[in-house]
Design an enzyme around this catalytic site. Sequence first.
Site, PDB file in Angstrom:
ATOM      1  N   SER A  20       0.822  -1.214   0.000  1.00  0.00           N
ATOM      2  CA  SER A  20       0.000   0.000   0.000  1.00  0.00           C
ATOM      3  C   SER A  20       0.850   1.254   0.000  1.00  0.00           C
ATOM      4  CB  SER A  20      -0.920   0.029   1.214  1.00  0.00           C
ATOM      5  OG  SER A  20      -1.616   1.264   1.234  1.00  0.00           O
ATOM      6  N   HIS A  37      -7.395  -3.376   4.922  1.00  0.00           N
ATOM      7  CA  HIS A  37      -6.798  -2.025   4.917  1.00  0.00           C
ATOM      8  C   HIS A  37      -7.555  -1.127   3.935  1.00  0.00           C
ATOM      9  CE1 HIS A  37      -4.303   0.905   2.779  1.00  0.00           C
ATOM     10  NE2 HIS A  37      -3.643   1.098   3.908  1.00  0.00           N
ATOM     11  N   ASN A  38      -7.782  -1.644   2.740  1.00  0.00           N
ATOM     12  CA  ASN A  38      -8.486  -0.838   1.740  1.00  0.00           C
ATOM     13  C   ASN A  38      -9.927  -0.567   2.158  1.00  0.00           C
ATOM     14  OD1 ASN A  38      -6.086  -1.292   0.385  1.00  0.00           O
ATOM     15  ND2 ASN A  38      -7.077  -1.431  -1.607  1.00  0.00           N
ATOM     16  N   GLU A  58      -9.886   2.127   4.525  1.00  0.00           N
ATOM     17  CA  GLU A  58      -9.609   3.355   3.751  1.00  0.00           C
ATOM     18  C   GLU A  58     -10.918   3.919   3.166  1.00  0.00           C
ATOM     19  OE1 GLU A  58      -6.314   2.753   0.912  1.00  0.00           O
ATOM     20  OE2 GLU A  58      -7.619   3.626  -0.596  1.00  0.00           O
ATOM     21  N   LYS A 115      -4.408  -6.699   3.512  1.00  0.00           N
ATOM     22  CA  LYS A 115      -4.392  -5.551   2.575  1.00  0.00           C
ATOM     23  C   LYS A 115      -5.821  -5.204   2.148  1.00  0.00           C
ATOM     24  CE  LYS A 115      -2.837  -2.466  -0.421  1.00  0.00           C
ATOM     25  NZ  LYS A 115      -3.706  -2.285  -1.533  1.00  0.00           N
TER      26      LYS A 115
HETATM   27  N1  LIG Z   1      -1.652   1.970  -8.770  1.00  0.00           N
HETATM   28  C1  LIG Z   1      -1.681   1.916  -7.444  1.00  0.00           C
HETATM   29  O1  LIG Z   1      -1.742   2.917  -6.737  1.00  0.00           O
HETATM   30  C2  LIG Z   1      -1.609   0.584  -6.764  1.00  0.00           C
HETATM   31  C3  LIG Z   1      -1.481   0.544  -5.388  1.00  0.00           C
HETATM   32  C4  LIG Z   1      -1.345  -0.671  -4.764  1.00  0.00           C
HETATM   33  C5  LIG Z   1      -1.380  -1.836  -5.515  1.00  0.00           C
HETATM   34  N2  LIG Z   1      -1.529  -1.782  -6.863  1.00  0.00           N
HETATM   35  C6  LIG Z   1      -1.531  -3.030  -7.606  1.00  0.00           C
HETATM   36  O2  LIG Z   1      -0.246  -3.208  -8.199  1.00  0.00           O
HETATM   37  C7  LIG Z   1      -0.375  -3.920  -9.434  1.00  0.00           C
HETATM   38  C8  LIG Z   1       0.281  -3.107 -10.546  1.00  0.00           C
HETATM   39  O3  LIG Z   1      -0.391  -1.870 -10.655  1.00  0.00           O
HETATM   40  P1  LIG Z   1      -0.008  -0.799 -11.776  1.00  0.00           P
HETATM   41  O4  LIG Z   1      -0.972   0.313 -11.620  1.00  0.00           O
HETATM   42  O5  LIG Z   1       1.440  -0.525 -11.719  1.00  0.00           O
HETATM   43  O6  LIG Z   1      -0.206  -1.594 -13.157  1.00  0.00           O
HETATM   44  P2  LIG Z   1      -1.542  -2.100 -13.891  1.00  0.00           P
HETATM   45  O7  LIG Z   1      -2.039  -1.003 -14.751  1.00  0.00           O
HETATM   46  O8  LIG Z   1      -2.457  -2.713 -12.916  1.00  0.00           O
HETATM   47  O9  LIG Z   1      -0.933  -3.261 -14.836  1.00  0.00           O
HETATM   48  C9  LIG Z   1      -0.085  -2.980 -15.915  1.00  0.00           C
HETATM   49  C10 LIG Z   1       1.040  -3.977 -15.952  1.00  0.00           C
HETATM   50  O10 LIG Z   1       0.522  -5.311 -16.078  1.00  0.00           O
HETATM   51  C11 LIG Z   1       1.186  -5.943 -17.181  1.00  0.00           C
HETATM   52  N3  LIG Z   1       0.338  -6.967 -17.763  1.00  0.00           N
HETATM   53  C12 LIG Z   1      -0.967  -6.876 -18.076  1.00  0.00           C
HETATM   54  N4  LIG Z   1      -1.410  -8.045 -18.590  1.00  0.00           N
HETATM   55  C13 LIG Z   1      -0.342  -8.900 -18.592  1.00  0.00           C
HETATM   56  C14 LIG Z   1      -0.158 -10.246 -18.971  1.00  0.00           C
HETATM   57  N5  LIG Z   1      -1.169 -10.988 -19.454  1.00  0.00           N
HETATM   58  N6  LIG Z   1       1.077 -10.799 -18.842  1.00  0.00           N
HETATM   59  C15 LIG Z   1       2.107 -10.074 -18.361  1.00  0.00           C
HETATM   60  N7  LIG Z   1       1.991  -8.788 -17.949  1.00  0.00           N
HETATM   61  C16 LIG Z   1       0.768  -8.209 -18.069  1.00  0.00           C
HETATM   62  C17 LIG Z   1       1.447  -4.800 -18.127  1.00  0.00           C
HETATM   63  O11 LIG Z   1       2.384  -5.184 -19.085  1.00  0.00           O
HETATM   64  P3  LIG Z   1       2.407  -4.443 -20.531  1.00  0.00           P
HETATM   65  O12 LIG Z   1       3.229  -3.211 -20.348  1.00  0.00           O
HETATM   66  O13 LIG Z   1       3.050  -5.445 -21.418  1.00  0.00           O
HETATM   67  O14 LIG Z   1       0.971  -4.147 -20.896  1.00  0.00           O
HETATM   68  C18 LIG Z   1       1.941  -3.747 -17.154  1.00  0.00           C
HETATM   69  O15 LIG Z   1       3.273  -3.980 -16.769  1.00  0.00           O
HETATM   70  C19 LIG Z   1      -1.880  -4.153  -9.634  1.00  0.00           C
HETATM   71  O16 LIG Z   1      -2.225  -5.434  -9.143  1.00  0.00           O
HETATM   72  C20 LIG Z   1      -2.509  -3.095  -8.773  1.00  0.00           C
HETATM   73  O17 LIG Z   1      -3.806  -3.452  -8.339  1.00  0.00           O
HETATM   74  C21 LIG Z   1      -1.630  -0.599  -7.497  1.00  0.00           C
END
Ligand SMILES: NC(=O)c1ccc[n+]([C@@H]2O[C@H](COP(=O)([O-])OP(=O)(O)OC[C@H]3O[C@@H](n4cnc5c(N)ncnc54)[C@H](OP(=O)(O)O)[C@@H]3O)[C@@H](O)[C@H]2O)c1
Length: 482
Positions: A131, A188-189, A192, A185
């Site tokens: 988080s 936590h959300n 939130e 987690k």
């Molecule tokens: N954003 C936040 O604030 C936040 C906070 C806490 C947790 N999270 C969690 O952290 C994780 C990442 O979040 P994010 O916002 O950075 O990214 P995201 O938008 O959720 O995901 C994009 C990423 O996933 C990859 N991807 C999608 N489909 C795929 C597949 N079939 N095989 C391999 N890779 C694949 C993409 O690769 P390509 O570049 O090749 O498309 C890219 O690297 C998520 O689970 C999210 O819920 C996010």
Amino acid sequence: MTEQSANIGVVGLAVMGSNLARNLASREGNTVAVFNRSRSKTDELVADHPEAGFVPAFSYEEFAATLAKPRTAIIMVKAGGPTDAVIDSLVEVFEAGDIIVDGGNALFTDTIRREKAVRETGINFVGAGISGGEEGALLGPSIMPGGSDESWVTLGPILKSIAAVAEGEPCVTHVGHDGAGHFVKMVHNGIEYADMQLIAEAYDLIRRGTGKTPAEIADVFAEWNTGELESYLIEITAEVLRQIDAETGKPLVDVILDQAGAKGTGAWTVQTALSLGVPVSGIAEATFARSLSSHPEQRAVSRDLPGAEEELTVDDVDAFIEDVRLALYASKIVAYSQGFDEIRAGAAEYDWTIDLGAVSKIWRAGCIIRAQFLNRIADAYDAEPGLPVLLTAPYFVEALGRAQGAWRRIVSTAAGAGIPAPAFSSSLSYYDGLRAERLPAALVQGQRDFFGAHTYKRIDKEGTFHTLWSGDRTEIEAEDTH
Ligand SMILES: NC(=O)c1ccc[n+]([C@@H]2O[C@H](COP(=O)([O-])OP(=O)(O)OC[C@H]3O[C@@H](n4cnc5c(N)ncnc54)[C@H](OP(=O)(O)O)[C@@H]3O)[C@@H](O)[C@H]2O)c1
């Protein structure tokens, strides 16, 4: 590519993964391998951050070859199918003893399933809640890992090195086995959601009750942030309320469409709580409030429904604002108490040993609900680890006693003026429900027995009973059918 030159790898280099990789690379002793499905993100990250010394890989085979054993990789990709796809690919190139960490927002039951499947290959699988959004990932998030004790031996020092630090302690602890980290987690959300809704209700009441401008209300929140409500969410609320829209010159909050979105973790928290039979009414109301806001068609046809006879008028503005502050604090205590109750119930259901005090401590920095208040929760569980209801700890009893008059005034004022305050009022009802010597649940049991012969227990003797409602209405002993 250098063979086995990296001690940790990151798969998925979107906003979270790239920031986490940079955080890892900035800590002494770490060399970080990076891999992304589409090559452009890897190239960009490596080119933009030469200081990080990343070891890029362009296939899963290369990625595995760059990692020293036991190989340790953190997956940061879209939750759901993409996570399964990456796990399957890593399992093919990793070997027994290696560690795969899913740092995404997975549903804990998926993590339980994945952990079981991956364990059969001898590879360790760890679901870790992370988080703090993109800034947390870069500078220090709060991390909630599950998984085996064996994987924690390797992973613990790495995660401790990148986590946020609160009062000298890293905001990471081995929460429990398999899905425990993602469960915590999730809650936590959920908390939130409740915290944000309560703050929004406080803002709405102050605005409608006092006519203060958003910028003036920002000052109120900034002032609150110096006291017992001090928290990241209160701090950013002041920032959002102070923001002026460049295009219109109006407060930004007045030009943002009033329909709140959600990514689903609030709903998971509530669905899980329903299955566990844990009343998380504050979190549920916060989740439903977002849903209600996001039905413009229903809101449009309902706009002319009859409302309250009188508008809210406030004579003593300072006293009213202090009442709102106390109502917010009391409702917040309820929301956290309910959230910890869900973690306690989840641990019992899934056989996890979760140290609730340690959980509250790792939320003190890095994460979205970080707050001074979490120290009080840690103190409560330190004093009584088996505390059945958090809000009965002496500190919270005092706080609730101090706040309850204001809380009742605010809930009745809101109802009287026709201002929705679902999280404030449901929290108060929960509090009064817990306190009640007798609840009308006795009548519900009577009704259930009447139409469904569901039986009931009596207060004055052992056993299970049923009244012959359609017969002569005498009472008989019966099988317990709940
Ligand atoms: N954003 C936040 O604030 C936040 C906070 C806490 C947790 N999270 C969690 O952290 C994780 C990442 O979040 P994010 O916002 O950075 O990214 P995201 O938008 O959720 O995901 C994009 C990423 O996933 C990859 N991807 C999608 N489909 C795929 C597949 N079939 N095989 C391999 N890779 C694949 C993409 O690769 P390509 O570049 O090749 O498309 C890219 O690297 C998520 O689970 C999210 O819920 C996010």
